[in-house]
Design a protein around this motif. Structure first.
Motif, PDB file in Angstrom:
ATOM      1  N   ARG A  58      21.162  70.153  56.693  1.00 39.72           N
ATOM      2  CA  ARG A  58      19.699  70.061  56.669  1.00 39.72           C
ATOM      3  C   ARG A  58      19.199  69.946  58.104  1.00 39.72           C
ATOM      4  N   CYS A  59      18.163  70.720  58.415  1.00 40.31           N
ATOM      5  CA  CYS A  59      17.514  70.583  59.722  1.00 40.31           C
ATOM      6  C   CYS A  59      16.008  70.659  59.527  1.00 40.31           C
ATOM      7  N   TYR A  60      15.298  70.162  60.525  1.00 36.77           N
ATOM      8  CA  TYR A  60      13.841  70.084  60.479  1.00 36.77           C
ATOM      9  C   TYR A  60      13.289  70.981  61.570  1.00 36.77           C
ATOM     10  N   VAL A  61      12.327  71.838  61.202  1.00 35.07           N
ATOM     11  CA  VAL A  61      11.796  72.836  62.120  1.00 35.07           C
ATOM     12  C   VAL A  61      10.275  72.661  62.248  1.00 35.07           C
ATOM     13  N   ASP A  62       9.787  72.798  63.472  1.00 37.58           N
ATOM     14  CA  ASP A  62       8.356  72.763  63.734  1.00 37.58           C
ATOM     15  C   ASP A  62       7.933  74.157  64.197  1.00 37.58           C
TER      16      ASP A  62
END
Length: 69
Positions: A58-62
């Motif tokens: 899981r990764c978080y992207v802006d």
């Protein structure tokens, strides 16, 4: 995977990406592609669900913060 925390998608342009891949190398390669384009909080390791094939990451992207190439 843990539930998605509301803060991670609290504004337009913020996304949570759950990756399912055959192996660590594939999952991390995909994560690198994301990180080359947008501000990304990367995961250091993948997880594996007992009795399930492959790995997860899981990764978080802006998307509001594009990386200049």
């Amino acid at each position: 995977m843990d539930p998605i925390n509301e803060i991670h998608v609290s504004e337009p342009g913020l996304i949570v990406v759950d990756v399912a891949a055959a192996d660590d190398a594939t999952a991390k390669a995909f994560q690198r592609v994301l990180a080359e384009r947008w501000a990304t909080a990367t995961a250091e390791k993948t997880t594996q669900d007992v009795g399930q094939p492959g790995v997860r990451l899981r990764c978080y992207v802006d998307l509001r913060q594009a990386i200049d190439s």
